[in-house]
Motif scaffolding. Structure first.
Motif, PDB file in Angstrom:
ATOM      1  N   VAL A   1       0.918  -1.359   0.071  1.00 53.09           N
ATOM      2  CA  VAL A   1       0.397   0.173   0.379  1.00 53.09           C
ATOM      3  C   VAL A   1       0.717   1.475  -0.058  1.00 53.09           C
ATOM      4  CG1 VAL A   1      -1.706   1.388   1.249  1.00 53.09           C
ATOM      5  CG2 VAL A   1      -1.944  -0.978   0.981  1.00 53.09           C
ATOM      6  N   LEU A   2       1.396   0.888   0.918  1.00 53.80           N
ATOM      7  CA  LEU A   2       3.271   2.614   0.569  1.00 53.80           C
ATOM      8  C   LEU A   2       3.250   2.460  -0.415  1.00 53.80           C
ATOM      9  CD1 LEU A   2       3.510   4.991   2.853  1.00 53.80           C
ATOM     10  CD2 LEU A   2       5.889   2.838   3.038  1.00 53.80           C
ATOM     11  N   ILE A   3       3.968   1.770  -0.990  1.00 54.69           N
ATOM     12  CA  ILE A   3       4.803   1.769  -2.504  1.00 54.69           C
ATOM     13  C   ILE A   3       3.609   2.571  -3.285  1.00 54.69           C
ATOM     14  CG2 ILE A   3       5.845   1.014  -4.170  1.00 54.69           C
ATOM     15  CD1 ILE A   3       6.770  -1.334  -2.551  1.00 54.69           C
ATOM     16  N   VAL A   4       2.223   1.961  -3.457  1.00 61.72           N
ATOM     17  CA  VAL A   4       1.049   2.377  -3.706  1.00 61.72           C
ATOM     18  C   VAL A   4       1.006   3.445  -3.917  1.00 61.72           C
ATOM     19  CG1 VAL A   4      -1.179   2.032  -4.723  1.00 61.72           C
ATOM     20  CG2 VAL A   4       0.229  -0.066  -4.815  1.00 61.72           C
ATOM     21  N   PHE A   5       1.317   3.956  -2.644  1.00 61.63           N
ATOM     22  CA  PHE A   5       0.618   5.305  -2.163  1.00 61.63           C
ATOM     23  C   PHE A   5       1.657   6.884  -3.205  1.00 61.63           C
ATOM     24  CE2 PHE A   5       2.151   9.300   0.520  1.00 61.63           C
ATOM     25  CZ  PHE A   5       0.220  10.207   0.096  1.00 61.63           C
ATOM     26  N   PHE A   6       2.987   5.790  -3.385  1.00 60.00           N
ATOM     27  CA  PHE A   6       4.345   7.060  -3.346  1.00 60.00           C
ATOM     28  C   PHE A   6       4.350   6.534  -5.049  1.00 60.00           C
ATOM     29  CE2 PHE A   6       6.296   6.154   0.856  1.00 60.00           C
ATOM     30  CZ  PHE A   6       6.425   7.642   0.805  1.00 60.00           C
ATOM     31  N   ILE A   7       4.285   5.813  -5.815  1.00 62.81           N
ATOM     32  CA  ILE A   7       3.639   5.744  -7.034  1.00 62.81           C
ATOM     33  C   ILE A   7       2.908   6.913  -7.176  1.00 62.81           C
ATOM     34  CG2 ILE A   7       3.192   4.582  -9.100  1.00 62.81           C
ATOM     35  CD1 ILE A   7       4.961   2.050  -7.141  1.00 62.81           C
ATOM     36  N   GLY A   8       1.746   6.504  -6.567  1.00 63.43           N
ATOM     37  CA  GLY A   8       0.475   7.592  -7.548  1.00 63.43           C
ATOM     38  C   GLY A   8       0.767   9.188  -6.547  1.00 63.43           C
ATOM     39  N   LEU A   9       1.482   9.313  -6.053  1.00 62.86           N
ATOM     40  CA  LEU A   9       1.577  10.920  -5.535  1.00 62.86           C
ATOM     41  C   LEU A   9       3.062  11.252  -6.951  1.00 62.86           C
ATOM     42  CD1 LEU A   9       1.931  13.274  -3.525  1.00 62.86           C
ATOM     43  CD2 LEU A   9       3.166  12.078  -2.182  1.00 62.86           C
ATOM     44  N   PHE A  10       3.690  10.548  -6.782  1.00 68.38           N
ATOM     45  CA  PHE A  10       4.852  10.851  -8.419  1.00 68.38           C
ATOM     46  C   PHE A  10       4.196  11.055  -8.803  1.00 68.38           C
ATOM     47  CE2 PHE A  10       7.719   9.423 -11.506  1.00 68.38           C
ATOM     48  CZ  PHE A  10       8.731  10.094 -11.453  1.00 68.38           C
ATOM     49  N   VAL A  11       3.104  10.412  -9.925  1.00 65.59           N
ATOM     50  CA  VAL A  11       2.505  10.471 -11.060  1.00 65.59           C
ATOM     51  C   VAL A  11       1.930  12.074 -10.848  1.00 65.59           C
ATOM     52  CG1 VAL A  11       0.700   9.172 -12.444  1.00 65.59           C
ATOM     53  CG2 VAL A  11       2.790   7.712 -11.363  1.00 65.59           C
ATOM     54  N   GLY A  12       0.888  12.018 -10.058  1.00 63.95           N
ATOM     55  CA  GLY A  12      -0.046  13.108  -9.799  1.00 63.95           C
ATOM     56  C   GLY A  12       0.425  13.965  -9.968  1.00 63.95           C
ATOM     57  N   THR A  13       1.870  14.194  -9.451  1.00 62.29           N
ATOM     58  CA  THR A  13       3.705  15.636  -9.141  1.00 62.29           C
ATOM     59  C   THR A  13       3.010  15.461 -10.463  1.00 62.29           C
ATOM     60  OG1 THR A  13       3.494  15.127  -7.382  1.00 62.29           O
ATOM     61  CG2 THR A  13       5.164  16.631  -7.840  1.00 62.29           C
ATOM     62  N   ILE A  14       3.945  14.438 -11.808  1.00 66.37           N
ATOM     63  CA  ILE A  14       4.295  14.990 -12.378  1.00 66.37           C
ATOM     64  C   ILE A  14       3.727  15.208 -13.330  1.00 66.37           C
ATOM     65  CG2 ILE A  14       5.000  13.509 -14.667  1.00 66.37           C
ATOM     66  CD1 ILE A  14       7.149  13.669 -12.690  1.00 66.37           C
ATOM     67  N   PHE A  15       1.686  14.744 -13.747  1.00 68.35           N
ATOM     68  CA  PHE A  15       0.724  15.393 -13.931  1.00 68.35           C
ATOM     69  C   PHE A  15       0.276  16.285 -13.939  1.00 68.35           C
ATOM     70  CE2 PHE A  15      -4.091  15.554 -14.705  1.00 68.35           C
ATOM     71  CZ  PHE A  15      -3.747  15.399 -15.442  1.00 68.35           C
ATOM     72  N   PHE A  16       0.927  17.667 -12.889  1.00 60.00           N
ATOM     73  CA  PHE A  16       0.295  18.388 -12.369  1.00 60.00           C
ATOM     74  C   PHE A  16       1.502  19.520 -13.042  1.00 60.00           C
ATOM     75  CE2 PHE A  16       1.371  22.058  -9.281  1.00 60.00           C
ATOM     76  CZ  PHE A  16       0.495  22.376  -9.375  1.00 60.00           C
ATOM     77  N   LEU A  17       2.849  19.522 -12.511  1.00 59.80           N
ATOM     78  CA  LEU A  17       3.641  20.141 -13.742  1.00 59.80           C
ATOM     79  C   LEU A  17       3.388  19.692 -14.604  1.00 59.80           C
ATOM     80  CD1 LEU A  17       6.697  18.533 -11.398  1.00 59.80           C
ATOM     81  CD2 LEU A  17       5.011  20.812 -10.764  1.00 59.80           C
ATOM     82  N   TYR A  18       3.281  18.962 -15.490  1.00 60.35           N
ATOM     83  CA  TYR A  18       2.735  19.136 -17.288  1.00 60.35           C
ATOM     84  C   TYR A  18       2.001  19.940 -17.539  1.00 60.35           C
ATOM     85  CZ  TYR A  18       1.929  17.529 -21.820  1.00 60.35           C
ATOM     86  OH  TYR A  18       1.086  16.860 -23.154  1.00 60.35           O
ATOM     87  N   ASN A  19       0.612  19.694 -16.527  1.00 62.14           N
ATOM     88  CA  ASN A  19      -0.528  20.822 -17.255  1.00 62.14           C
ATOM     89  C   ASN A  19       0.035  22.143 -16.985  1.00 62.14           C
ATOM     90  OD1 ASN A  19      -2.535  18.764 -17.534  1.00 62.14           O
ATOM     91  ND2 ASN A  19      -2.980  18.309 -15.524  1.00 62.14           N
ATOM     92  N   LYS A  20       0.393  21.886 -15.422  1.00 65.25           N
ATOM     93  CA  LYS A  20       1.336  23.284 -15.227  1.00 65.25           C
ATOM     94  C   LYS A  20       2.227  24.257 -16.757  1.00 65.25           C
ATOM     95  CE  LYS A  20       2.402  27.014 -11.515  1.00 65.25           C
ATOM     96  NZ  LYS A  20       3.105  26.882  -9.857  1.00 65.25           N
ATOM     97  N   SER A  21       3.017  23.186 -17.324  1.00 57.58           N
ATOM     98  CA  SER A  21       3.806  23.938 -18.051  1.00 57.58           C
ATOM     99  C   SER A  21       3.386  24.218 -19.577  1.00 57.58           C
ATOM    100  CB  SER A  21       4.864  22.584 -18.520  1.00 57.58           C
ATOM    101  OG  SER A  21       4.280  21.410 -18.463  1.00 57.58           O
ATOM    102  N   GLN A  22       1.636  24.073 -19.528  1.00 60.87           N
ATOM    103  CA  GLN A  22       1.145  23.808 -20.925  1.00 60.87           C
ATOM    104  C   GLN A  22       1.085  25.201 -20.931  1.00 60.87           C
ATOM    105  OE1 GLN A  22       1.373  21.580 -22.954  1.00 60.87           O
ATOM    106  NE2 GLN A  22       2.478  20.457 -21.823  1.00 60.87           N
TER     107      GLN A  22
END
Length: 386
Positions: A8-29
């Motif tokens: 569960v902890l590994i899945v949470f950190f992976i989700g947090l990482f993916v969400g951060t990448i997605f947020f930064l990508y949208n912001k850069s557009q």
């Protein structure tokens, strides 16, 4: 349980990482730019020029002593007082010139001696004539000498009185020691006070100004126009006069005079103009009020016009951007007419229904625009349902 917790902890950190990448990508557009749209309107286009100056009386007279110098003994009026023609302003006390006074007194003495001598001869010959010792022709000569001596004595005394007092016994109320108004009007200023020395106006001297009197019922605007505008104005034009001391009111004026000669001021050539002012009974205009005069050079009534900031220029061509689809614009050349510096007349290329590309909207403005459109849609739905 430990294994499950680790997963569960590994899945949470992976989700947090993916969400951060997605947020930064949208912001850069880059967000699409949204522009405000404007429409052409039917309005009046008036091209004006502004002349700065002041309002002054047409008739302003400086009252000066005529034929008399001395000291102001009495002032009968004060500034702001209305006068009629002939009203008294001041009385001048003459300080006689000692040389002229001495000569006048000496003349009186000589005239007195001659008169007494002529009187003795006249009385003696009169007695002889009454006794018929001498003829009428012999009596005529001493009689003429007596009358001449009598007139000379009177003239010498009048001259002495004139030098001392500025008035003779036979002049009555007529005297130049009383300064009177030469026109009907208001006293604008009295530059002297009681006790001031004044000198007469003559060929060699302008004289001392006792008072300034003006007719406040006839005012003119006196101002200046730049050389770039003077060729566009002519006598008879109407002016809108704004006086700084009188707010929220405009006076009408009519252009009467344009100077044929310019004067250099601050690196520019200025031409003097004068215009008659239509006075209002509600407002009293004081002499010297600063004023601005708007002169209408050209005028177009009820024409199609847009804000001049919406136009772009290239060489001798003018063009704007017309919205063909929401936030899609195409370039269109237009033919322009008269401009007042804010709005410009459109002769060809734009209709009243066209949406014209305006300024880029900010985030707050976009939100307001979206809200406005939603409100409009709601109103349309309500009307449809009703």
């Amino acid at each position: 349980m430990k294994k499950v917790f680790r997963i569960v902890l590994i899945v949470f950190f992976i989700g947090l990482f993916v969400g951060t990448i997605f947020f930064l990508y949208n912001k850069s557009q880059e967000k699409p730019e949204i522009y405000d749209t404007k429409s052409a309107e039917i309005t009046d286009i008036i091209k004006k020029t502004v002349a700065t100056g002041s309002v002054i009386p047409r008739k302003e007279i400086q009252i000066k002593p005529q034929g008399v110098s001395g000291i102001v003994e009495t002032l009968f009026v004060e500034a702001g007082q209305m006068l009629k023609k002939g009203d008294k302003i001041a009385k001048i006390k003459i300080i006689p010139d000692m040389i002229n006074l001495n000569a006048a007194e000496s003349r009186v003495d000589r005239a007195q001696i001659n008169f007494e001598d002529a009187q003795i001869n006249y009385n003696r010959d009169k007695l002889l004539f009454e006794r018929k010792v001498i003829s009428e022709a012999d009596f005529q000569k001493p009689s003429l000498a007596f009358r001449s001596a009598q007139e000379e004595l009177k003239s010498a005394k009048d001259n002495l009185q004139l030098i001392k007092e500025g008035v003779t016994s036979k002049s009555g109320a007529t005297t130049n020691t009383i300064i009177r108004s030469t026109i009907e009007g208001m006293i604008l200023d009295i530059p002297v006070k009681e006790g001031y020395s004044v000198i007469q106006s003559n060929t060699f001297n302008e004289g001392t100004t006792i008072a300034i009197v003006a007719d406040m019922g006839e005012m003119i605007f006196q101002g200046k126009v730049d050389e770039t505008e003077v060729g566009k104005i002519k006598q008879g034009m109407n002016l809108q006069l704004t006086i700084g001391a009188i707010e929220d009111y405009k006076f009408n004026a009519h252009l009467e005079y344009i100077s044929p000669k310019g004067v250099a001021e601050n690196g520019a050539i200025q031409f003097e103009i004068k215009a008659s002012v239509e006075l209002s009974k509600k407002h009293f205009i004081r002499s010297g009020y600063s004023a601005n005069a708007e002169i209408v050079l050209e005028k177009r009534e009820k024409v199609l016009a847009v804000n001049e900031s919406l136009l772009e220029f290239s060489n001798d061509s003018s063009f704007i951007y017309i919205e063909t689809e929401p936030q899609v614009f195409e370039k269109r050349f237009v033919k322009t007419g008269l401009s007042d510096g804010i709005n410009i007349e459109i002769l060809d290329g734009v209709t009243k229904e066209d949406k014209i590309k305006g300024e880029k909207m900010s985030k707050i403005e976009r939100m307001k625009e979206m809200k406005r459109k939603k409100d409009e849609e709601k109103k349309k739905k309500k009307k449809t349902n009703n």
